[in-house]
Design an enzyme around this catalytic site. Structure first.
Site, short mmCIF file in Angstrom:
data_model
loop_
_atom_site.label_atom_id
_atom_site.label_comp_id
_atom_site.label_asym_id
_atom_site.label_seq_id
_atom_site.Cartn_x
_atom_site.Cartn_y
_atom_site.Cartn_z
N CYS A 154 1.51 -1.44 0.22
CA CYS A 154 0.26 0.19 -0.52
C CYS A 154 1.08 1.38 0.31
O CYS A 154 0.56 2.41 -0.59
CB CYS A 154 -0.71 -0.56 1.54
SG CYS A 154 -0.59 -0.25 2.56
N VAL A 158 0.08 4.35 -2.61
CA VAL A 158 -0.60 5.62 -1.80
C VAL A 158 0.22 6.65 -2.72
O VAL A 158 -0.14 7.96 -3.07
CB VAL A 158 -0.06 5.44 -0.55
CG1 VAL A 158 0.14 7.41 0.33
CG2 VAL A 158 -1.44 4.80 0.32
#
Lengths: 247, 482
Positions: A154, A158
């Site tokens: 992640c 992001v």
């Protein structure tokens, strides 16, 4: 085994159940833990079995408790492991890879290979291309895979790292051979679950290999064998590939 | 029987292992592998820096160091894995930090509590969801003493303000709420996670004057720090200290509670077992509260007795006399029987040890108590001061010391050194066993334990013998036997 019986060695399954330890732990609870006591615990435990509690539980919107799912990259790892001599590669934080490998090792009781581009705080600011490039080089040199299946954690998602362009740059710079297959998938952990990750990685591999076969021909099949490995194979995958990927 | 190599051969092995790396990585890794001999007091590897990408490091991240190691075992608080679902899922009930309680009612260690970030939380922020999550938790678990917010990677990247949420909800629910900035991308390993967790305890428990249960002070009050009760380690350690006549007011953090954490300020001494994960708070305690701390080691009789005497010397003659009595009359005879039985079966066997931040040195003497030689040891996330301390433990033979080893290095070291036992973690276990080399996990005690204290040494000896002398290995050939 006689030695063990002779000495009567008790481990955690038994040794804490004797009177000495029981007393010690009871004393700790009473004196130092600020424990509410057995009565109160029973009372609240009973309350958790009521309809009122059930309604409260179902009204939950924000907190998730014991969700029966994991995040995308785990599924991507499982998919990648089904391909022979394929090293799974996670672009992002290295902690994730430690967790995936541990989880799979505990389940399969097999060694589980996977590498990370080990992005840290500065990579979060400047982007992870350098990490990805160095990671590819080190992984290929050390572990000599035939293919590297890449996914993302992640953190990389992001900050918006673009795997396609990073991988192409690596090949253009000559950091890895142009015909070394590096299929990839973007696997953000905040979308779907590990099942989504498996599908994404599979799609990525199939897409990549379709283009690969078109470019390099299926004669290079000895470079790529989608079946085998220690994990379960993709049933009929080779047949599908032969039908759709080229002659 | 395992081979004990001399320094020259060991250095040659290291060069061969390094030759597979590309130039840049090779230059870097070379700094992380040294060979030490008894008496060396300077030669330590480079440590606590970034891992090279793509080398298959064994390290974890700051979230693991904070939620997994430090805060997770505190049983009467709920630790929210704040972010996407994965981190909390993989770390759910994976660590054997034992505790007593009724899970889901008055204790909450093993369940997974998460705000399960979705795409909209990334885009719009997760503060509101966090606030609601804390309210919901307090409703469903009225006996919870407090909440901690264990941040995952996205939290720091999207700019959420968990401190504000913590302050607000703490007032609303009237309980301690601790925001912990342990995002996985911070630092280089689990280590910064320990540091961040220590600091969060300092800022949100001690600096805020959180009070524990009222207790009558005594001159024998101590706190056990850096013992996570793996398989009951802390209970075995506590027993020794209580039998010495001391009073353990805090277990930090295995089977620990918020009240004990808060009451650590009442201790006369802080006894630090895992230095790496708790020294930050220990130093703060010394500075802020004037409470001294000492390091101790409860692995194996040599270290246990030395530590008992070291601790006893801080107190009066009554404690010291009792300690001597315990050692001579009770513990030594008991452990001598264990050594008598197992040492002949283990004498001369060699060990390749690779663990986290303390055990790669702390356990060396326990192996030596059984006649075994540690030929290589290494840490995932130790700092310079840990390697400095390790030198004191190298007292038998030349030992390879490796920092942040890669899977390649562990495999090659196994091939070259041919140890009788590899002692490391789950990710190394099956790799080793499939090479026909016995293995024991030294993070989880391979589902055994405790390994601290008197009970611990008996179990440790039994397990070492079980692994090294297991008959199954006769049916599998290691690569060098084929």
């Amino acid at each position: 085994m006689g030695i063990h019986h002779e000495l009567n060695i008790k481990d955690h399954l038994e040794c804490f159940r004797n009177d000495e330890f029981k007393k010690m732990i009871e004393n700790k609870r009473k004196q130092f833990e600020d424990w509410v006591g057995e009565e109160k615990v029973k009372e609240v435990a009973e309350w958790t079995k009521t309809w009122e509690y059930r309604e409260l539980n179902f009204k939950r919107e924000a907190i998730s408790i014991n969700p029966a799912k994991a995040c995308q990259p785990l599924g991507a790892l499982l998919c990648a492991l089904g391909f022979e001599k394929t090293l799974p590669f996670s672009h992002g934080s290295q902690g994730c890879v430690a967790y995936f490998r541990t989880h799979m090792a505990r389940h399969f009781k097999e060694p589980v290979p996977m590498v990370s581009s080990s992005m840290t705080e500065d990579a979060a600011v400047f982007g992870g291309q350098n990490n990805l490039h160095e990671g590819l080089q080190n992984a290929i040199a050390l572990y000599r895979p035939k293919m590297i299946a890449m996914n993302t954690t992640c953190m990389a998602e992001v900050i918006g790292d673009d795997l396609n362009s990073f991988i192409n740059n690596a090949k253009e710079k000559g950091l890895i051979p142009a015909d070394f297959p590096v299929p990839f998938a973007h696997t953000p952990s905040f979308v779907g679950s590990h099942i989504t990750g498996y599908d994404n990685q599979m799609k990525g591999i199939l897409q990549h290999m379709t283009d690969y076969f078109e470019k390099y021909g299926v004669d290079n099949i000895d470079k790529f064998d989608p079946e085998g490995g220690d994990f379960y194979e993709q049933g009929g995958l080779l047949a599908w590939l032969e039908k759709n990927g080229g002659k | 029987m395992g081979v004990i190599v001399d320094k020259e051969t060991a250095l040659k092995f290291i060069e061969e292992i390094l030759s597979r790396y590309p130039t840049k990585a090779r230059k870097d890794r070379a700094k992380h592998m040294v060979v030490d001999e008894p008496g060396d007091d300077k030669c330590i590897p480079k440590s606590n820096v970034k891992s090279r990408p793509g080398v298959m490091t064994i390290r974890g991240c700051a979230y693991a160091g904070s939620k997994g190691v430090v805060w997770g075992p505190i049983k009467d608080m709920i630790h929210i894995s704040h972010g996407p679902v994965g981190c909390g899922y993989y770390s759910r009930a994976g660590r054997r930090n034992y505790y007593i309680g009724t899970t889901g009612v008055d204790t909450f260690v093993t369940p997974h509590f998460t705000t399960d970030f979705q795409e909209r939380d990334i885009v719009f922020g997760g503060d509101k969801k966090l606030e609601k999550a804390i309210q919901e938790l307090n409703q469903l678990f009225p006996l919870v003493k407090g909440i901690t917010i264990q941040s995952e990677c996205p939290i720091g990247l999207i700019g959420d303000d968990i401190e504000a949420v913590a302050r607000k909800t703490s007032k609303e629910i009237g309980k301690v709420v601790v925001p912990v900035r342990c995002e996985g991308f911070r630092g280089v390993s689990q280590s910064l996670g320990h540091h961040i967790a220590n600091d969060s305890m300092r800022d949100w428990v001690y600096e805020k004057g959180v009070k524990g249960r009222e207790i009558e002070p005594s001159p024998y009050d101590i706190a056990i720090w850096g013992d996570y009760n793996i398989g009951g380690d802390a209970w075995a350690s506590r027993k020794i200290l209580e039998e010495m006549g001391l009073r353990v007011v805090t277990q930090w953090s295995g089977d620990g509670t918020l009240s004990e954490v808060a009451n650590a300020v009442k201790a006369k001494y802080i006894l630090v077992h895992c230095y790496r994960s708790s020294n930050y708070l220990a130093r703060y305690f010394e500075e802020r509260f004037g409470i001294p701390w000492i390091e101790y080691n409860f692995f194996g009789p040599t270290q246990i007795f030395a530590s008992m005497r070291k601790i006893a010397s801080l107190f009066d003659e009554k404690i010291q006399a009792r300690t001597e009595e315990l050692i001579e009359k009770v513990y030594k005879p008991r452990l001598d029987r264990v050594i008598e039985k197992y040492r002949p079966r283990l004498e001369g066997k060699t060990v390749l040890l690779y663990v986290g931040g303390l055990r790669p040195r702390h356990i060396i003497t326990a192996f030596e108590d059984l006649g075994m030689n540690v030929v290589a040891t290494g840490y995932e996330f130790a700092h310079q001061d840990d390697y400095q301390r390790t030198l004191h433990y190298i007292d038998k033979n030349a030992t390879i010391i490796v920092d942040d080893a890669t899977a390649w290095e562990i495999e090659e070291l196994t091939r070259k050194l041919r140890p009788d036992l590899v002692a490391s973690g789950i990710k190394e276990k099956y790799q080793s066993q499939k090479m026909g080399v016995p293995f024991r996990q030294m993070h989880s005690w391979d589902y055994s334990g405790p390994y601290h204290g008197i009970e611990g040494f008996e179990i440790f000896a039994r397990d070492a013998d079980m692994a090294v002398n297991g008959n199954v290995w006769k049916f599998i050939k290691a690569p060098w036997q084929q």
